[in-house]
Write a protein that holds these residues in place. Sequence first.
Motif, PDB file in Angstrom:
ATOM      1  N   ARG A 120       0.806  -1.213   0.000  1.00  0.00           N
ATOM      2  CA  ARG A 120       0.000   0.000   0.000  1.00  0.00           C
ATOM      3  C   ARG A 120       0.840   1.264   0.000  1.00  0.00           C
ATOM      4  O   ARG A 120       0.366   2.325  -0.385  1.00  0.00           O
ATOM      5  N   TYR A 121       2.108   1.164   0.446  1.00  0.00           N
ATOM      6  CA  TYR A 121       2.989   2.329   0.485  1.00  0.00           C
ATOM      7  C   TYR A 121       4.310   1.958  -0.171  1.00  0.00           C
ATOM      8  O   TYR A 121       5.185   1.375   0.476  1.00  0.00           O
ATOM      9  N   PRO A 122       4.481   2.263  -1.447  1.00  0.00           N
ATOM     10  CA  PRO A 122       5.727   1.932  -2.145  1.00  0.00           C
ATOM     11  C   PRO A 122       6.934   2.545  -1.441  1.00  0.00           C
ATOM     12  O   PRO A 122       6.905   3.698  -1.006  1.00  0.00           O
ATOM     13  N   GLY A 123       7.989   1.782  -1.304  1.00  0.00           N
ATOM     14  CA  GLY A 123       9.192   2.241  -0.623  1.00  0.00           C
ATOM     15  C   GLY A 123       9.247   1.857   0.827  1.00  0.00           C
ATOM     16  O   GLY A 123      10.304   1.905   1.464  1.00  0.00           O
ATOM     17  N   LEU A 124       8.090   1.460   1.390  1.00  0.00           N
ATOM     18  CA  LEU A 124       8.072   1.111   2.802  1.00  0.00           C
ATOM     19  C   LEU A 124       8.853  -0.174   3.084  1.00  0.00           C
ATOM     20  O   LEU A 124       9.310  -0.396   4.205  1.00  0.00           O
ATOM     21  N   ALA A 125       9.008  -1.009   2.079  1.00  0.00           N
ATOM     22  CA  ALA A 125       9.752  -2.252   2.263  1.00  0.00           C
ATOM     23  C   ALA A 125      11.180  -1.971   2.710  1.00  0.00           C
ATOM     24  O   ALA A 125      11.718  -2.642   3.605  1.00  0.00           O
ATOM     25  N   CYS A 126      11.811  -0.969   2.081  1.00  0.00           N
ATOM     26  CA  CYS A 126      13.185  -0.614   2.464  1.00  0.00           C
ATOM     27  C   CYS A 126      13.241  -0.095   3.894  1.00  0.00           C
ATOM     28  O   CYS A 126      14.175  -0.391   4.648  1.00  0.00           O
ATOM     29  N   VAL A 127      12.244   0.692   4.274  1.00  0.00           N
ATOM     30  CA  VAL A 127      12.224   1.267   5.620  1.00  0.00           C
ATOM     31  C   VAL A 127      12.099   0.176   6.676  1.00  0.00           C
ATOM     32  O   VAL A 127      12.870   0.106   7.635  1.00  0.00           O
ATOM     33  N   PHE A 130      14.984   4.894  -2.155  1.00  0.00           N
ATOM     34  CA  PHE A 130      15.013   4.472  -0.751  1.00  0.00           C
ATOM     35  C   PHE A 130      16.288   3.698  -0.424  1.00  0.00           C
ATOM     36  O   PHE A 130      16.835   3.834   0.668  1.00  0.00           O
ATOM     37  N   ARG A 131      16.760   2.884  -1.342  1.00  0.00           N
ATOM     38  CA  ARG A 131      17.961   2.108  -1.053  1.00  0.00           C
ATOM     39  C   ARG A 131      19.203   3.004  -1.084  1.00  0.00           C
ATOM     40  O   ARG A 131      20.141   2.783  -0.321  1.00  0.00           O
ATOM     41  N   GLU A 132      19.217   4.003  -1.936  1.00  0.00           N
ATOM     42  CA  GLU A 132      20.342   4.938  -1.940  1.00  0.00           C
ATOM     43  C   GLU A 132      20.349   5.798  -0.676  1.00  0.00           C
ATOM     44  O   GLU A 132      21.407   6.255  -0.227  1.00  0.00           O
ATOM     45  N   ALA A 133      19.171   6.037  -0.112  1.00  0.00           N
ATOM     46  CA  ALA A 133      19.061   6.892   1.073  1.00  0.00           C
ATOM     47  C   ALA A 133      18.957   6.065   2.353  1.00  0.00           C
ATOM     48  O   ALA A 133      18.371   6.504   3.337  1.00  0.00           O
ATOM     49  N   SER A 134      19.534   4.872   2.332  1.00  0.00           N
ATOM     50  CA  SER A 134      19.381   3.955   3.473  1.00  0.00           C
ATOM     51  C   SER A 134      19.962   4.528   4.755  1.00  0.00           C
ATOM     52  O   SER A 134      19.509   4.189   5.855  1.00  0.00           O
ATOM     53  N   LEU A 135      20.969   5.397   4.656  1.00  0.00           N
ATOM     54  CA  LEU A 135      21.566   5.981   5.861  1.00  0.00           C
ATOM     55  C   LEU A 135      20.743   7.124   6.421  1.00  0.00           C
ATOM     56  O   LEU A 135      21.023   7.616   7.522  1.00  0.00           O
ATOM     57  N   LEU A 136      19.735   7.593   5.679  1.00  0.00           N
ATOM     58  CA  LEU A 136      18.938   8.737   6.107  1.00  0.00           C
ATOM     59  C   LEU A 136      17.527   8.360   6.539  1.00  0.00           C
ATOM     60  O   LEU A 136      16.930   9.051   7.362  1.00  0.00           O
TER      61      LEU A 136
END
Length: 845
Positions: free
Chosen positions: A460-467, A814-820
Amino acid sequence: MVIMTTVEPENLEDPSRVLQDTSSLWPMRTVAALLGVKRTIVKIEGTNRHDLNGKFAHVQAYDPVKGRYSAILLDNTEDEIIYLPPTSIKQINILDATWFAISYAWQAQSLDKLYIILIVLLAISWRKQDIIIHRMSEIVTVTVLLLGVSFIGRFLLSEYNLVKEKAESMVGTRNPISTVEMIEYRVEHYFSTSQWAKVALLLTFTFILISMGAVALAFCGDDSISGAVWLAWTFVADPGTHADAPEGFLVRFVSFSITVGGMLIFALMIGIISDYIGNKIDELKKGKSRVIESDHSVMLGWTDKSIAIIQQISLANESEGGGTIVVLADAPKEDLEEHLASAMSQERGSALELMGTNVVFRSGNPLEESELQRVSVLTARSVIVLSPESLSPDEADANQVRQVMALKALDGVNGNECPPVVVEVQDVDNSELFTLVAPDFAEVIVAHDLIGRFMLECARYPGLACVLESMMGFEGSEFYFEEWPELKGKSFLDITCRFDDAVPIGIKSNSGKVFINPKNDHIIQEGDKILVLAEDNDTYEVNDGSYETNKKIESPPAAEDAKQVEKIMFLGWRRDMADLITQLDGYVAKGSELWLFNTVPVEERNELLKDQGHKSELKLDNLLVYNVVGNPLIRRDLSRIVSVDHDGETVSLDEVDSILILADSVSIENGATVMSCDSRSLSTLLIIQDIQKRLYDEKKEALGSSTSIKPVSPITEILDSRTRSLLDVVSCGSAYVMSNQIISSVIAQVSEDRDINAVLRELLTAEGSETYIRSVSKFVDLKKEDKMSFWDIALKARQHREVAIGYKPAGLGFREASLLIINPPDKSLDRQWAPGDEIITFALD
C-alpha cells in the motif's frame, strides 16, 4: 588333596617319613599347612605296563613282604591300588611338577587351587637357590603373575562352561551349532557391547605371551622368575633385543618366538589405537561431543532461515568482538558445516560474514533433554527454536509445543534458569498453545502472519519495504531499550532532541508495558526505559539538552487524510490467506476491492479460507473480494483479468493501486523449492511489467502525456536471499520483500531482547502506531520556510502525535538513502528541504 615332592629312593620304605622330612623345610611346611595333605606324589616309569608309564601316583605304604609300594593313580576315580617296585618310581623334577599342576587344575575344573602353580614357581626359585623372602622382586612378580593367571583363567573357564552348555542345549534341534560358532558368537558379543574389548584382548595376549615366555626362559636359562619376566618383556617391546639372547638353541628359539609374538601384539596395538583415534575423529565429525560454552546463542533446528539468522546474530556480536552460536539439528554435522561454508564462499556482497562469531554444530534430536544439555542450553544467552519445514503446519507447531515443554523441563535444573526462548510458529491459531503449556516462557513469532502484515503495508505504500527492512536487522539502526536516570521526570516531548545518535520512539514502563509514540505529556518515571532506534546499544548517549525544544515551531494545520478506495491484487495463494484478508480489511477504506488471482478453483478457495470448516465465514467490513482463476505465469491470463463472480467484472493491471506477488504455497506443497518459487515470482513480475508498459504506452499515445499515469510497481515476495542480485536486472528497485530474510532478522532481534516482539507486533498491525511515509509539506510550509534541522521536523511531527524517524530526499531512491531513512546523522544541523522530500514517521493513522 595331594602334595608334590621329590622322593629319594632310600626314603620310600616309610612314606610318612618322607612327608616328615620334606615338611621340615619351611616351604613344604607352609604348603602342608595350606593343603592338609599327608601323601607323597611320585612318577611311574620303567614298568612292563606301558599304560602306567609317565603317570602320577600317590604312595600309600610299603609292603616289605612283597618288596613293593602300594599306590593309587591320580587319574583313577575308583581308588584302585597298584603295587610298584622301587625301580619304577622316579624322582619328580621341575618339569614334572609343572605338568602335574596344569593337569590337576584342568581335571578339577577349578582355578581356586592355583597355589599349586605357586609351588612350582617356588620350586623354580628354590632350584636357583634364592630364598624368596629375601627377594621382594620375586614376590611381586609371582603375585602379579598369579593374579593375572587367576583372572584370565576364571574368565576363560566361565566362558568355556557357558559355550559348552549352550552348544549342548542345541544338540538335536533343527539348527544345531558347533562350539566354534558359539565361541565366535561370544567374541562378537563382547566386541559389540564393550568399547574396551579390543584393549582387554590386547592386554590378555600380551600377558599370556610374557608369562609363558618368562616360564620358558626360566626353565631354559639361569634367570629367576622376575628376571625372566623382564627379559620376556624386552623381547616383546623391542624386536632387536632377541639378538642378544644367551647362547643355546632352546633359549634362542624361545627368544625368537617371544619376539614374533611381540611383533604381532604391537601390530594389533597399532590397529586398535588407529581404530580408536579414527572412531573419536568420526564422533567429533558427527557432532556428538558436549559443548562447553556460556553466554552463547543456541539455535534448535536448521531451515532456510538459519544462515540469515546466523548473519544477524553475528552483526549483533560484532561490537563485542564476536560470540558463539551453537546449532543443534537432526542432520549430519558434515552437511551443516557444508551449508555454512557454501554461504561464506559466495560472491562478495551476498556472502555470509561471521565477524568474529564462532559457529558450532552438533547433531542430535533437539526434543531430547539430554541433547539440550549437551549444547549447554542452560548457560546460553538465548534459544531460538526454528519450525521444521518438512512437516505440515499443525504437525510442525505440535512439534514446537513439545520443544518448548522440553526446554521448560530444564528450567531450574541445578539452579540454572532457562534463557529467553524464541519460537517460530507457522499457524497463528496455534500460538495460544504456548501460553497454555508455558505462559510467559517463550516469545512466539508466527512467520506467515508477520510476513503477511509486512507485505500488506509494503504493497500500500511503495518504498516502505526498504524502511521496514532497515529496522528489522542489525545492519543499520535497530530497537534498543535503556534506562536513563537523568531523564526521570521529563516528558516524551522533552526527550525528542536528547539523543544525537538515536531516535526515541517510545517508553517501556517499570511495569513492563511498552508505549510506542506516546502522548507528548507522558512523564518518564523511575525505572522506565527509553525505546530508541540506534545503530548499536553503545553508540548513543544522552546529550546536554542544549537544543531548544520549547521554541515556537509552527506546523501547517493538519488536514484530514480521508482514506481512498483502493484496488488491490494478490497473485498466488498463501495458506494464511484468510488472516491476510482480514488484516487488509482493517487498513483500507470501505468499498475497496481485492482481486485474488491464482490457480486454486473458487469452490476450493472457500474451503481453504474456512480452514476446512475450522474457521467461520469471512466477515469483511470494507473489502469486496473478486475471484479470478488463472495462472500468473501465462501472459494470456494476465492480459485479460475477468472475475468468476460479480457478473464477470474485469480489471487491467494498470488500473489497480497495489499488486502483491506472493510466493505460491500451492507450488511449495507440490514440492517446489524456494529457488523455483522465486523463479516463478520473477517470471510473473517480468510479464506484469511488460503488460503495464504496453498499456501505459497505449494510453499515453491515445490521451497524451499530461493525462497518463504510470502504473504501480508490483511488490514481489522473495524467499531466497540469493535472488536479490537478480532483482536489479528486472528493474525491481525496492519493490520486493525478502520474507525469509525479514523473519530471520526479527527472530534474531527478539532473541536479543524479547520486548522487541511487542514493538514489531504493534508496528505491523492496523491497531496502534504504524509506519508511514509522509510528504515534508505536511510538517513544513515550504513557501514560508524551507531551511531547518531534522530535530525541528521531529518537533513539528510531535504536534501531530507522530514520531519522525528519518527522511528521504527527493532525488534519491530508498535504497540509496538507506543511511537517512532511519536515524539520520547531524540531526541538529539545518538542511534545505524541497518538494518531494519525504519524512518517515510512526503514527496512529
